[in-house]
Design a protein around this motif. Sequence first.
Motif, PDB file in Angstrom:
ATOM      1  N   MET A   1       0.689  -1.193  -0.018  1.00 49.48           N
ATOM      2  CA  MET A   1      -0.090  -0.038   0.007  1.00 49.48           C
ATOM      3  C   MET A   1       0.763   1.321   0.006  1.00 49.48           C
ATOM      4  O   MET A   1       1.861   1.332   0.898  1.00 49.48           O
ATOM      5  N   THR A   2       0.231   2.207  -0.767  1.00 47.14           N
ATOM      6  CA  THR A   2       1.202   3.497  -0.845  1.00 47.14           C
ATOM      7  C   THR A   2       1.141   4.118   0.459  1.00 47.14           C
ATOM      8  O   THR A   2       0.000   4.270   1.125  1.00 47.14           O
ATOM      9  N   LYS A   3       2.392   4.675   1.083  1.00 47.00           N
ATOM     10  CA  LYS A   3       2.309   5.385   2.597  1.00 47.00           C
ATOM     11  C   LYS A   3       1.535   6.694   2.421  1.00 47.00           C
ATOM     12  O   LYS A   3       1.767   7.391   1.250  1.00 47.00           O
ATOM     13  N   LYS A   4       0.878   6.953   3.182  1.00 49.63           N
ATOM     14  CA  LYS A   4       0.196   8.247   3.432  1.00 49.63           C
ATOM     15  C   LYS A   4       0.433   8.823   4.892  1.00 49.63           C
ATOM     16  O   LYS A   4       0.645   8.063   5.567  1.00 49.63           O
ATOM     17  N   VAL A   5       0.368  10.168   4.911  1.00 50.01           N
ATOM     18  CA  VAL A   5       0.602  10.884   6.130  1.00 50.01           C
ATOM     19  C   VAL A   5      -0.550  11.685   6.505  1.00 50.01           C
ATOM     20  O   VAL A   5      -1.063  12.285   5.629  1.00 50.01           O
ATOM     21  N   LEU A   6      -0.793  11.741   7.820  1.00 51.05           N
ATOM     22  CA  LEU A   6      -1.994  12.573   8.091  1.00 51.05           C
ATOM     23  C   LEU A   6      -1.477  13.840   8.916  1.00 51.05           C
ATOM     24  O   LEU A   6      -0.875  13.700   9.745  1.00 51.05           O
ATOM     25  N   VAL A   7      -1.790  14.876   8.328  1.00 52.98           N
ATOM     26  CA  VAL A   7      -1.389  16.169   8.923  1.00 52.98           C
ATOM     27  C   VAL A   7      -2.659  16.716   9.743  1.00 52.98           C
ATOM     28  O   VAL A   7      -3.756  16.929   9.185  1.00 52.98           O
ATOM     29  N   VAL A   8      -2.415  17.013  11.111  1.00 57.42           N
ATOM     30  CA  VAL A   8      -3.630  17.314  12.031  1.00 57.42           C
ATOM     31  C   VAL A   8      -3.624  19.089  12.084  1.00 57.42           C
ATOM     32  O   VAL A   8      -2.569  19.373  12.366  1.00 57.42           O
ATOM     33  N   VAL A   9      -4.624  19.825  11.671  1.00 61.68           N
ATOM     34  CA  VAL A   9      -4.581  21.193  11.823  1.00 61.68           C
ATOM     35  C   VAL A   9      -5.753  21.734  12.696  1.00 61.68           C
ATOM     36  O   VAL A   9      -6.916  20.890  12.926  1.00 61.68           O
ATOM     37  N   THR A  10      -5.690  22.958  13.069  1.00 62.01           N
ATOM     38  CA  THR A  10      -6.760  23.273  14.203  1.00 62.01           C
ATOM     39  C   THR A  10      -7.936  23.826  13.449  1.00 62.01           C
ATOM     40  O   THR A  10      -7.901  24.475  12.010  1.00 62.01           O
ATOM     41  N   SER A  11      -9.138  23.948  14.236  1.00 64.74           N
ATOM     42  CA  SER A  11     -10.240  24.653  13.676  1.00 64.74           C
ATOM     43  C   SER A  11     -10.686  25.817  14.464  1.00 64.74           C
ATOM     44  O   SER A  11     -11.504  26.325  14.153  1.00 64.74           O
ATOM     45  N   THR A  12      -9.705  26.213  15.356  1.00 69.03           N
ATOM     46  CA  THR A  12      -9.936  27.344  16.344  1.00 69.03           C
ATOM     47  C   THR A  12      -9.342  28.689  15.719  1.00 69.03           C
ATOM     48  O   THR A  12      -8.369  28.751  15.039  1.00 69.03           O
ATOM     49  N   ASN A  13     -10.378  29.565  15.432  1.00 66.55           N
ATOM     50  CA  ASN A  13      -9.953  30.848  14.615  1.00 66.55           C
ATOM     51  C   ASN A  13      -9.666  32.022  15.666  1.00 66.55           C
ATOM     52  O   ASN A  13      -9.559  33.308  15.179  1.00 66.55           O
ATOM     53  N   ARG A  14      -9.706  31.936  16.883  1.00 66.44           N
ATOM     54  CA  ARG A  14      -9.537  33.262  17.699  1.00 66.44           C
ATOM     55  C   ARG A  14      -9.214  32.482  19.102  1.00 66.44           C
ATOM     56  O   ARG A  14      -9.574  31.543  19.589  1.00 66.44           O
ATOM     57  N   PHE A  15      -8.370  33.387  19.979  1.00 64.43           N
ATOM     58  CA  PHE A  15      -8.066  33.073  21.377  1.00 64.43           C
ATOM     59  C   PHE A  15      -9.678  33.651  22.137  1.00 64.43           C
ATOM     60  O   PHE A  15     -10.342  34.270  21.854  1.00 64.43           O
ATOM     61  N   SER A  16      -9.448  32.401  23.122  1.00 65.52           N
ATOM     62  CA  SER A  16     -10.636  32.483  23.811  1.00 65.52           C
ATOM     63  C   SER A  16     -11.093  33.689  24.330  1.00 65.52           C
ATOM     64  O   SER A  16     -12.385  34.093  24.748  1.00 65.52           O
ATOM     65  N   ASP A  17     -10.192  34.301  24.960  1.00 64.51           N
ATOM     66  CA  ASP A  17     -10.395  35.529  25.911  1.00 64.51           C
ATOM     67  C   ASP A  17      -9.721  36.871  25.519  1.00 64.51           C
ATOM     68  O   ASP A  17      -9.644  38.045  25.742  1.00 64.51           O
ATOM     69  N   LEU A  18      -9.527  36.938  24.010  1.00 67.73           N
ATOM     70  CA  LEU A  18      -8.930  38.058  23.356  1.00 67.73           C
ATOM     71  C   LEU A  18      -9.573  38.157  21.666  1.00 67.73           C
ATOM     72  O   LEU A  18      -9.979  37.168  21.356  1.00 67.73           O
ATOM     73  N   ASP A  19      -9.862  39.348  21.740  1.00 68.70           N
ATOM     74  CA  ASP A  19     -10.373  39.923  20.261  1.00 68.70           C
ATOM     75  C   ASP A  19      -9.027  39.746  19.104  1.00 68.70           C
ATOM     76  O   ASP A  19      -8.467  40.727  18.676  1.00 68.70           O
ATOM     77  N   ARG A  20      -8.436  38.450  19.185  1.00 65.97           N
ATOM     78  CA  ARG A  20      -7.229  38.212  18.311  1.00 65.97           C
ATOM     79  C   ARG A  20      -7.647  36.956  17.548  1.00 65.97           C
ATOM     80  O   ARG A  20      -7.918  35.913  17.985  1.00 65.97           O
ATOM     81  N   ALA A  21      -7.359  37.170  16.404  1.00 68.44           N
ATOM     82  CA  ALA A  21      -7.507  35.858  15.265  1.00 68.44           C
ATOM     83  C   ALA A  21      -6.438  34.964  15.607  1.00 68.44           C
ATOM     84  O   ALA A  21      -5.303  35.220  15.765  1.00 68.44           O
ATOM     85  N   THR A  22      -6.570  33.773  15.412  1.00 68.04           N
ATOM     86  CA  THR A  22      -5.419  32.594  15.374  1.00 68.04           C
ATOM     87  C   THR A  22      -5.906  31.559  14.436  1.00 68.04           C
ATOM     88  O   THR A  22      -6.925  31.825  13.716  1.00 68.04           O
ATOM     89  N   GLY A  23      -5.300  30.418  14.486  1.00 70.13           N
ATOM     90  CA  GLY A  23      -5.646  29.500  13.543  1.00 70.13           C
ATOM     91  C   GLY A  23      -4.363  28.602  13.297  1.00 70.13           C
ATOM     92  O   GLY A  23      -3.410  28.628  14.086  1.00 70.13           O
ATOM     93  N   LEU A  24      -4.116  27.910  11.956  1.00 74.63           N
ATOM     94  CA  LEU A  24      -3.013  27.274  11.714  1.00 74.63           C
ATOM     95  C   LEU A  24      -1.959  28.014  11.358  1.00 74.63           C
ATOM     96  O   LEU A  24      -2.005  29.144  10.750  1.00 74.63           O
ATOM     97  N   TRP A  25      -0.780  28.018  11.854  1.00 80.74           N
ATOM     98  CA  TRP A  25       0.660  28.524  11.396  1.00 80.74           C
ATOM     99  C   TRP A  25       0.875  27.965  10.102  1.00 80.74           C
ATOM    100  O   TRP A  25       1.285  26.766  10.065  1.00 80.74           O
ATOM    101  N   LEU A  26       0.844  28.728   9.026  1.00 80.74           N
ATOM    102  CA  LEU A  26       0.640  28.081   7.803  1.00 80.74           C
ATOM    103  C   LEU A  26       2.203  27.421   7.411  1.00 80.74           C
ATOM    104  O   LEU A  26       2.126  26.140   6.835  1.00 80.74           O
ATOM    105  N   SER A  27       3.078  27.996   7.500  1.00 80.46           N
ATOM    106  CA  SER A  27       4.577  27.384   7.222  1.00 80.46           C
ATOM    107  C   SER A  27       4.582  25.975   7.954  1.00 80.46           C
ATOM    108  O   SER A  27       5.360  25.023   7.585  1.00 80.46           O
ATOM    109  N   GLU A  28       4.118  25.813   9.126  1.00 84.50           N
ATOM    110  CA  GLU A  28       4.276  24.610   9.741  1.00 84.50           C
ATOM    111  C   GLU A  28       3.585  23.399   9.080  1.00 84.50           C
ATOM    112  O   GLU A  28       3.929  22.139   9.333  1.00 84.50           O
TER     113      GLU A  28
END
Length: 226
Positions: A1-28
């Motif tokens: 079977m051809t090897k595959k790799v699973l990349v896990v990324v976040t669904s969270t788009n903001r800090f819980s207690d800050l009006d500040r956006a976040t998410g995946l750090w794209l280069s990572e």
Amino acid sequence: MTKKVLVVVTSTNRFSDLDRATGLWLSESVHFHAVMADHGIDVDYVSSQGGYVPLDPGSLDGMDDTTWAYYNDSAFRNHYLAQSLKPQDVNPQDYAAIYFAGGHGAMWDFPNNPDLMSIADAIHANGGVTAAVCHGVVGLLGLHETDGQELIASKQVAGFSNEEEQQNQLTDAVPFLTQDALIKAGGKYSQSAAYTPHVVTDGRLVTGQNPQSARGVGEAVLQLLA
């Protein structure tokens, strides 16, 4: 079977207690992805909620050639970032490795996430490689060895340092500090100078300290898969 790799990324788009956006750090995700692609290994992206993957705005500043190449690729954006898999759509048997990419969003939806844990534990139990970088290493919290003990207990690990979080001025904005959590879980934590590459391999576990370590984590995973 051809090897595959699973990349896990976040669904969270903001800090819980800050009006500040976040998410995946794209280069990572894309630096790791590029190493896999260069060696003919397919990847899938999964997130805690599936679907759209928010990007940390900070990760779009000062992008390098690799990150620009992926960001400019509409096929990449429309498939991997717009249509990440839901955990229930993933068959762990299909993957030779799992990789947790970071970004501050991961601090909220990675740790002790039962859906992600079941996938990761199954891949590990099947003899696969478990890898993570930067804040993504919090996805390792709650994972287990086949004998039931914590996956990172007594293992050499790296992850985003307290010093780096302090330089971000976000020490009080995150629910906990990554370095402290790894140590509390029994990990043998090491670090390099802030924002310099640092990758640690211990058996089938590969961890990296910061965004600068993502490519090195990919290369270390590649060696284990070979």
